[in-house]
Enzyme design. Structure first.
Site, PDB file in Angstrom:
ATOM      1  N   LYS A 141     -16.416  -8.819 -20.353  1.00  0.00           N
ATOM      2  CA  LYS A 141     -15.870  -7.466 -20.429  1.00  0.00           C
ATOM      3  C   LYS A 141     -15.438  -7.051 -19.016  1.00  0.00           C
ATOM      4  CE  LYS A 141     -16.074  -4.434 -23.203  1.00  0.00           C
ATOM      5  NZ  LYS A 141     -14.931  -3.811 -23.935  1.00  0.00           N
ATOM      6  N   ASP A 177     -15.140  -8.072 -26.989  1.00  0.00           N
ATOM      7  CA  ASP A 177     -14.938  -7.344 -28.258  1.00  0.00           C
ATOM      8  C   ASP A 177     -13.734  -7.910 -29.003  1.00  0.00           C
ATOM      9  OD1 ASP A 177     -13.310  -6.349 -26.233  1.00  0.00           O
ATOM     10  OD2 ASP A 177     -13.404  -4.264 -26.914  1.00  0.00           O
ATOM     11  N   ASP A 203     -23.490 -15.842 -33.619  1.00  0.00           N
ATOM     12  CA  ASP A 203     -23.864 -15.410 -34.974  1.00  0.00           C
ATOM     13  C   ASP A 203     -22.604 -15.173 -35.802  1.00  0.00           C
ATOM     14  OD1 ASP A 203     -26.610 -15.432 -34.472  1.00  0.00           O
ATOM     15  OD2 ASP A 203     -26.932 -13.537 -35.532  1.00  0.00           O
ATOM     16  N   TYR A 206     -30.526 -11.190 -20.212  1.00  0.00           N
ATOM     17  CA  TYR A 206     -31.779 -11.682 -20.795  1.00  0.00           C
ATOM     18  C   TYR A 206     -32.891 -11.801 -19.748  1.00  0.00           C
ATOM     19  CZ  TYR A 206     -30.365 -12.868 -25.557  1.00  0.00           C
ATOM     20  OH  TYR A 206     -29.991 -12.812 -26.867  1.00  0.00           O
ATOM     21  N   ASP A 226     -24.829 -14.839 -27.604  1.00  0.00           N
ATOM     22  CA  ASP A 226     -25.765 -14.599 -28.705  1.00  0.00           C
ATOM     23  C   ASP A 226     -25.019 -13.966 -29.876  1.00  0.00           C
ATOM     24  OD1 ASP A 226     -28.276 -14.350 -30.011  1.00  0.00           O
ATOM     25  OD2 ASP A 226     -28.345 -12.241 -29.428  1.00  0.00           O
TER      26      ASP A 226
HETATM   27  C1  IPM Z   1     -30.796 -17.015 -30.519  1.00  0.00           C
HETATM   28  C2  IPM Z   1     -31.824 -15.971 -30.882  1.00  0.00           C
HETATM   29  C3  IPM Z   1     -32.677 -15.655 -29.676  1.00  0.00           C
HETATM   30  C4  IPM Z   1     -31.765 -15.058 -28.619  1.00  0.00           C
HETATM   31  C5  IPM Z   1     -33.890 -14.747 -29.946  1.00  0.00           C
HETATM   32  C6  IPM Z   1     -34.783 -15.296 -31.015  1.00  0.00           C
HETATM   33  C7  IPM Z   1     -34.669 -14.472 -28.683  1.00  0.00           C
HETATM   34  O1  IPM Z   1     -31.193 -14.855 -31.412  1.00  0.00           O
HETATM   35  O2  IPM Z   1     -31.204 -18.109 -30.088  1.00  0.00           O
HETATM   36  O3  IPM Z   1     -29.610 -16.760 -30.689  1.00  0.00           O
HETATM   37  O4  IPM Z   1     -31.515 -13.844 -28.607  1.00  0.00           O
HETATM   38  O5  IPM Z   1     -31.317 -15.822 -27.772  1.00  0.00           O
HETATM   39 MG    MG Z   2     -29.099 -15.072 -31.692  1.00  0.00          MG
END
Ligand code: IPM
Ligand code: MG
Length: 369
Positions: free
Chosen positions: A194, A226, A254, A143, A250
């Protein structure tokens, strides 16, 4: 009892302002029933800030963020700002807050509420009772790594590049926190990278293994990222704390969010290092994004943001009892069958963002009774 504690509110874009309004509603409710009071400063971030000031966060707001006791953030981004230069895009505001405040530790708990088992796409027995914590490194890795950019080489060909880089100190501090947190939970840490492909992954594994020597009572295992994604949907209950880098964190968070039924349920806390007095810089935000498609329609699920506020009470203000009460209120409204569209299922009662917020406050009043 909390006089003079200061918070900065950054609602941001899309559904951010709507869900943050529900946090204010909850705060007002708690101010009455529990005498929990904060001074709130309001600020802009993301596209909202770009529209007003031409940048994703202003220096003044950054100064406020550095000086308050906690920041609450809604969400940033939306198609409206797709063509804005990258350094001014909404996401840049969020990344600057994380980086300048040195919020290296991102805690993303994924907890399955019994009432929501049917909202998940996974089978009930796979997720019932799930309580895991994804600990994502938040201020380093790909990042922020340099060099990065899109460039044209001497022969005219173009390429895009990013750099995945971690220093020993950056891995060490997140690993240490993972072991500390696991000590307060079920005593297990899974470190994910990884190492089979990436040098930074080999190094990550080595440093985490070294730090582990100070935490003999905690179980550590290593898992390729993975495989970790696969195991999260196959058998998520095998995990307790997953510690991982910025990018894998990240993605895996999700994935973990969907175990709980909806991205609209997942809170997060981003914490800096504690100073001598034990005070940490901190920002709290839902894991979900700005959902521009439903913005302004009073349809968004405010629970991830409300639960982020519960994390704020716990981690920034040591108000564990109030935090637990708020979590119970959320559990109770779900138990009553109230559902925003993202978690709706047969036989449940559809409610709006506002109604969900009001229901949480009503429940809090009863609990505080
Ligand atoms: C998160 C989001 C952010 C990230 C974006 C909005 C920059 O997806 O907080 O998970 O990638 O960190
Ligand atoms: Mg995210």
């Amino acid at each position: 009892m909390t006089a003079n504690k200061k918070m900065l509110f950054l609602p941001g874009d899309g559904i951010g302002p709507e869900v943050m309004d529900q946090v204010k509603r909850v705060m007002d409710g708690m101010a009455k029933s529990r005498a929990v009071n904060f001074d709130i400063i309001d600020g802009l971030v993301g596209g909202a800030c770009y529209d007003a000031h031409g940048c994703a966060v202003t220096d003044e707001t950054m100064t406020d963020a550095m000086n308050v006791d906690a920041v609450m953030l809604g969400a940033v981004g939306g198609p409206k700002w797709d063509d804005v230069a990258r350094q001014h895009r909404p996401e840049a505001g969020l990344l600057r807050l994380r980086k300048d405040m040195d919020l290296y530790a991102n805690l993303r708990p994924a907890i399955v509420f019994d009432a929501l088992i049917d909202a998940s796409t996974l089978k009930a027995d796979v997720i019932s009772g799930l309580d895991i914590l994804i600990l994502r490194e938040l201020t380093a890795g790909v990042y922020f790594g340099e060099p990065r950019g899109i460039e044209t080489l001497a022969d005219g060909t173009r390429r895009g590049l990013d750099t995945q880089v971690y220093t020993e100190a950056e891995i060490e501090r997140i690993a240490r926190l993972a072991f500390e947190l696991a000590g307060k939970r079920n005593g297990r840490v899974t470190s994910s990278e990884k190492a089979n492909v990436m040098e930074s992954g080999v190094f990550w594994r080595e440093v985490v293994t070294n730090v582990h020597k100070d935490y003999a009572d905690i179980e550590l295992n290593h898992m390729y990222a993975d495989n970790c994604a696969m195991q999260l949907v196959r058998n998520p209950k095998q995990f307790d704390v997953i510690v991982t880098d910025n990018l894998f964190g990240d993605i895996l968070s999700d994935c973990a969010a969907m175990l709980t039924g909806s991205l609209g349920m997942l809170p997060s806390a981003s914490l800096g290092e504690a100073d001598e007095s034990g005070r940490r810089r901190a920002m709290y935000e839902p894991v979900h994004g700005s959902a521009p498609d439903i913005a302004g329609e009073d349809k968004a699920n405010p629970l991830a943001t409300i639960l982020s506020y519960a994390m704020c009470l716990k981690y920034s203000f040591d108000m564990t009892e109030d935090a637990a009460m708020l979590e119970t209120a959320v559990e109770d409204v779900l138990g009553q069958g109230l559902r925003t569209p993202d978690i709706m299922s047969d036989g449940m009662t559809a409610v709006s963002t506002t109604q969900m917020g009001e229901a949480v406050v009503t429940e809090l009043d009863k609990l505080a009774g």
